[in-house]
Design a protein around this motif. Structure first.
Motif, short mmCIF file in Angstrom:
data_model
loop_
_atom_site.label_atom_id
_atom_site.label_comp_id
_atom_site.label_asym_id
_atom_site.label_seq_id
_atom_site.Cartn_x
_atom_site.Cartn_y
_atom_site.Cartn_z
N GLY A 38 -8.94 12.80 -0.16
CA GLY A 38 -8.26 14.03 0.21
C GLY A 38 -9.21 15.15 0.53
O GLY A 38 -9.05 15.87 1.52
N ASN A 39 -10.23 15.33 -0.30
CA ASN A 39 -11.15 16.45 -0.13
C ASN A 39 -12.15 16.24 1.01
O ASN A 39 -12.45 17.17 1.74
N GLU A 40 -12.64 15.02 1.15
CA GLU A 40 -13.67 14.78 2.16
C GLU A 40 -13.11 14.34 3.51
O GLU A 40 -13.70 14.66 4.54
N PHE A 41 -12.00 13.63 3.49
CA PHE A 41 -11.49 13.06 4.74
C PHE A 41 -10.08 13.51 5.10
O PHE A 41 -9.52 13.08 6.09
N LYS A 42 -9.49 14.37 4.26
CA LYS A 42 -8.11 14.86 4.48
C LYS A 42 -7.14 13.69 4.62
O LYS A 42 -6.17 13.76 5.35
N SER A 43 -7.44 12.62 3.90
CA SER A 43 -6.61 11.42 3.95
C SER A 43 -5.51 11.51 2.89
O SER A 43 -5.69 12.10 1.84
N LYS A 44 -4.37 10.91 3.19
CA LYS A 44 -3.22 10.99 2.29
C LYS A 44 -3.13 9.76 1.39
O LYS A 44 -3.60 8.69 1.71
N THR A 45 -2.49 9.98 0.25
CA THR A 45 -2.28 8.95 -0.76
C THR A 45 -0.78 8.82 -1.00
O THR A 45 -0.06 9.81 -0.98
N THR A 46 -0.32 7.61 -1.22
CA THR A 46 1.07 7.39 -1.60
C THR A 46 1.11 7.28 -3.12
O THR A 46 0.33 6.54 -3.71
N MET A 47 2.01 8.05 -3.72
CA MET A 47 2.10 8.11 -5.16
C MET A 47 3.56 7.96 -5.59
O MET A 47 4.44 8.57 -5.01
N VAL A 48 3.79 7.12 -6.60
CA VAL A 48 5.13 6.96 -7.17
C VAL A 48 5.08 7.52 -8.59
O VAL A 48 4.16 7.20 -9.36
N PHE A 49 6.04 8.38 -8.92
CA PHE A 49 6.09 8.96 -10.25
C PHE A 49 7.53 8.94 -10.76
O PHE A 49 8.48 8.84 -9.98
N GLN A 50 7.68 9.03 -12.08
CA GLN A 50 8.99 8.90 -12.72
C GLN A 50 9.67 10.27 -12.84
O GLN A 50 9.04 11.24 -13.21
N THR A 51 10.96 10.30 -12.50
CA THR A 51 11.78 11.50 -12.71
C THR A 51 13.03 11.09 -13.47
O THR A 51 13.30 9.89 -13.65
N GLU A 52 13.79 12.08 -13.90
CA GLU A 52 15.07 11.77 -14.57
C GLU A 52 16.01 11.00 -13.65
O GLU A 52 16.89 10.30 -14.11
N ASP A 53 15.82 11.15 -12.34
CA ASP A 53 16.66 10.48 -11.34
C ASP A 53 16.07 9.16 -10.87
O ASP A 53 16.49 8.61 -9.86
N GLY A 54 15.07 8.66 -11.58
CA GLY A 54 14.42 7.41 -11.20
C GLY A 54 13.10 7.67 -10.48
O GLY A 54 12.71 8.81 -10.25
N PRO A 55 12.39 6.60 -10.11
CA PRO A 55 11.08 6.74 -9.46
C PRO A 55 11.21 7.41 -8.09
O PRO A 55 12.14 7.13 -7.33
N LYS A 56 10.28 8.30 -7.78
CA LYS A 56 10.21 8.97 -6.47
C LYS A 56 8.83 8.72 -5.88
O LYS A 56 7.83 8.64 -6.60
N ARG A 57 8.79 8.60 -4.57
CA ARG A 57 7.54 8.30 -3.86
C ARG A 57 7.24 9.43 -2.88
O ARG A 57 8.13 9.88 -2.16
N ILE A 58 5.98 9.86 -2.85
CA ILE A 58 5.55 10.88 -1.90
C ILE A 58 4.27 10.42 -1.22
O ILE A 58 3.55 9.56 -1.73
N GLU A 59 4.02 10.98 -0.07
CA GLU A 59 2.74 10.80 0.61
C GLU A 59 2.10 12.17 0.66
O GLU A 59 2.68 13.12 1.18
N THR A 60 0.90 12.29 0.08
CA THR A 60 0.30 13.60 -0.08
C THR A 60 -1.22 13.51 -0.14
O THR A 60 -1.78 12.44 -0.29
N THR A 61 -1.85 14.65 -0.06
CA THR A 61 -3.29 14.76 -0.27
C THR A 61 -3.52 15.16 -1.72
O THR A 61 -2.90 16.10 -2.21
N VAL A 62 -4.39 14.44 -2.42
CA VAL A 62 -4.74 14.78 -3.80
C VAL A 62 -5.86 15.81 -3.75
O VAL A 62 -6.93 15.54 -3.22
N TRP A 63 -5.59 17.00 -4.27
CA TRP A 63 -6.59 18.08 -4.24
C TRP A 63 -7.52 18.04 -5.43
O TRP A 63 -8.72 18.25 -5.30
N SER A 64 -6.97 17.82 -6.62
CA SER A 64 -7.83 17.76 -7.79
C SER A 64 -7.20 16.89 -8.87
O SER A 64 -6.01 16.58 -8.82
#
Length: 88
Positions: A38-64
């Motif tokens: 994310g920091n060096e190449f502005k590349s995106k990561t797919t991340m799945v995380f748990q919510t009260e409504d079930g797992p959610k998936r995003i595509e984002t840049t990890v900053w830190s």
């Protein structure tokens, strides 16, 4: 990859909760690589995380990465213990 796809701008609409299994240790090196991408190449990561409504998936840049959170755009923090999957 599991999880309903949502826009990262809508993360605040969901209550993030800990995943059934805390994968913080096993995902740490992958999250460090995602941060570098994310920091060096502005590349995106797919991340799945748990919510009260079930797992959610995003595509984002990890900053830190801290001991407890991953930070994405607009200062949004996702607890590491809530992350189920990371891919790039």
């Amino acid at each position: 990859m599991i999880g309903e796809i949502i826009e990262k701008e809508h993360i605040g609409d969901y209550k993030i909760i800990p995943a059934a299994v805390d994968k913080t240790d096993s995902l740490h090196s992958k999250l460090l690589a995602a941060q570098r991408l994310g920091n060096e190449f502005k590349s995106k990561t797919t991340m799945v995380f748990q919510t009260e409504d079930g797992p959610k998936r995003i595509e984002t840049t990890v900053w830190s990465l801290t001991e407890q959170y991953v930070q994405i755009k607009a200062g949004v923090l996702i607890p590491l213990k809530s992350i189920i999957e990371v891919d790039f």
